[in-house]
Write an enzyme that holds these catalytic residues in place. Structure first.
Site, PDB file in Angstrom:
ATOM      1  CG  HIS A 111     -35.210  49.858 -64.231  1.00  0.00           C
ATOM      2  ND1 HIS A 111     -34.733  49.981 -62.989  1.00  0.00           N
ATOM      3  CD2 HIS A 111     -36.340  50.012 -64.173  1.00  0.00           C
ATOM      4  CE1 HIS A 111     -35.636  49.780 -62.061  1.00  0.00           C
ATOM      5  NE2 HIS A 111     -36.737  49.807 -63.078  1.00  0.00           N
ATOM      6  CG  ASP A 118     -42.720  52.916 -68.137  1.00  0.00           C
ATOM      7  OD1 ASP A 118     -41.726  53.126 -67.456  1.00  0.00           O
ATOM      8  OD2 ASP A 118     -43.913  52.698 -67.873  1.00  0.00           O
TER       9      ASP A 118
END
Ligand code: SDX
Length: 450
Positions: free
Chosen positions: A328, A385
């Protein structure tokens, strides 16, 4: 539309006074024999930023920051996240508390209007949404124009953009009442547009919304009911969907939200801005990662070499392979949303008394990766996700619809940022600079002389 529940004109806005006040210290910049002092802005959670808005006029220099890794484009009072410690709060409320106690409609109200609603405001908001769940009948003909295997994100972006053609009397971004009715229409119709795209893909008749159901139950019945028999929504499924939508609802200046702000900064209408955000979210490095992650897990499941092979591939720069759902830009700690979603996976699968090999593989992949120096050194953890696709599979959502559900969750966040931008007294059209590195001036040569 009443002026009470959720009207932006009277939305209590948290002033970001702390963010606007220059901090005591300034930044001293020395460029050759020139020295300038730049103001430092301090956010309400102590984030510090050097305000470079006068840099070019004072020095002729601009800054360069590919991918905006170090660059803030605005101040915002909507969502706070701390990537180092894995904190995420919507309007100051921790995501863990909202996931445990709230529901998606209430969280949407909070994000868009700044405060948790009273019981009366919430009821009015829910009723207001229910008045707008149907699509204009002419929109149904759009679906017959798409190929059967059209990706639902392509349909979603197209239909949302086209909604502006049906509401030409309410597109002015500077009119709070027009913005208000548009946000109700978008919030209420996105689930219908999404469910219709699924029905189109399987050749089943569209199922109309039902106003006697909750937001999540209504979406599930539009997805899975058929006209030939009664359909009852499993409350565990509606609850799991509610949780997933809450944790996807906003995430400050991510790629798709920045796109909504960028397009909206040109005073494009809300439907056009949201359609642009949907297109950005579709990218596999962004919202498309939930689909790509499950496809990756399916590939691992089918490969006798198993998880280790893919962890090695992810570490090999030349392989072009990345662990989808991992890493991320901001979180250098465990994504708090991934923790909530993983717990939802456990709860839902045990309630269904079901094992999903994909979930087992995902957990094995996580434990192998998080003990590998490559991932530890780069602070790569599972993100939002990584596990969401496991829940969607358990709900019976086809993999092509995963990113559509991400968009459904993110919609209130997109709208909140679009409104905050329009309400800001410092709003300007977004137009970044560049450093030119192309050919210097040269004469045109006629083709016979080239
Ligand atoms: C979302 O911004 C948001 O808030 C987004 C989001 C939201 O709610 O809106 O949180 C939703 O988009 C989550 C991210 C979903 N995408 C993926 O899961 C795709 C896989 N992850 C990545 O490709 C990557 O981690 C990004 C795109 C998420 C972040 O990319 P960055 O910040 O540009 O990081 P990078 O590509 O520069 O990587 C830094 C290093 C590199 O190695 P080195 O060059 O330093 O040796 O980490 C490596 C990368 O090769 N790396 C990975 C990796 N992610 C980063 N290596 C293997 N697998 C990965 N998944």
């Amino acid at each position: 539309m009443s002026g009470k529940a959720g009207t932006i004109g009277n939305a209590p806005r948290e002033t970001t006074v702390a963010a606007q006040q220059a901090a005591p210290e300034t930044a001293l910049l020395r460029l050759g024999d020139q020295e300038i002092e730049l103001p430092v802005v301090v956010g309400s959670e102590g984030e510090h930023a050097v305000d470079i808005s006068k840099l070019r006029s004072q020095t002729g220099y601009i800054t360069l920051d590919e991918g905006y890794v170090n660059t803030g484009t605005t101040t915002s009072a909507i969502t706070y996240l701390d990537g180092e410690t894995g904190i995420l709060r919507y309007r100051g409320y921790p995501i863990e508390e909202l996931a445990a106690h709230s529901d998606f409609v209430e969280v949407s109200y909070l994000l868009m209007f700044g405060e948790l609603p009273s019981a009366e405001q919430l009821d009015e908001f829910r009723q207001g949404l229910r008045q707008h769940t149907m699509l204009h009948e002419d929109i149904k003909s759009f679906y017959s124009g798409f190929p059967r295997d059209a990706h639902p994100m392509a349909i979603l972006g197209s239909v949302v953009g086209a909604l502006s053609t049906f509401y030409q009397d309410s597109l002015d971004p500077k009119d709070p009442s027009q913005v208000n009715i548009s946000l109700y229409r978008l919030m209420a119709k996105l689930p219908t547009i999404a469910a219709f795209s699924h029905k189109k893909s399987i050749g089943q008749p569209f199922i109309y919304p039902r106003n006697d159901l909750s937001y999540c139950a209504n979406f599930l019945q539009m997805m899975f009911a058929v006209p030939t028999e009664e359909y009852t929504v499993d409350p565990d499924f509606a609850e799991a969907l509610n949780l997933l939508l809450i944790v996807h609802a906003d995430h400050e200046q991510n790629c798709s939200t920045s796109t909504v702000r960028m397009v909206g900064s040109a005073d494009a209408n809300l439907f056009a801005s949201i359609s642009a955000g949907i297109c950005a979210l579709w990218g596999p490095l962004h919202g498309g990662a939930n689909q790509a992650c499950v496809e990756m897990l399916e590939r691992i499941k089918a490969d006798p070499d198993g998880v280790g092979k893919y962890v090695d591939l992810a570490k090999d720069k030349d392989s072009g392979f990345r662990l989808m759902g991992f890493g991320h830009r901001v979180y250098k700690n465990y994504d708090p949303r991934a923790k909530i979603i993983r717990a939802t996976c456990n709860r839902l699968l045990s309630k269904m008394d079901r094992k999903d090999p994909i979930f087992e593989i995902a957990q094995e992949l996580e434990s192998v990766a998080l003990s590998d120096p490559y991932f530890v050194e780069r602070k790569l953890y599972p993100n939002v996700d990584f596990y969401s696709g496991v829940v969607y599979r358990a709900l019976g959502i086809p993999v092509g619809m995963f990113t559509v559900l991400f968009a459904m969750g993110r919609l209130p966040g997109w709208i909140a940022h679009w409104m905050e931008m329009h309400e800001s007294n410092t709003k300007r059209i977004q137009r970044p600079r560049q450093v030119y590195t192309g050919a210097q001036k040269r004469e045109y040569l006629p083709v016979e002389k080239r």
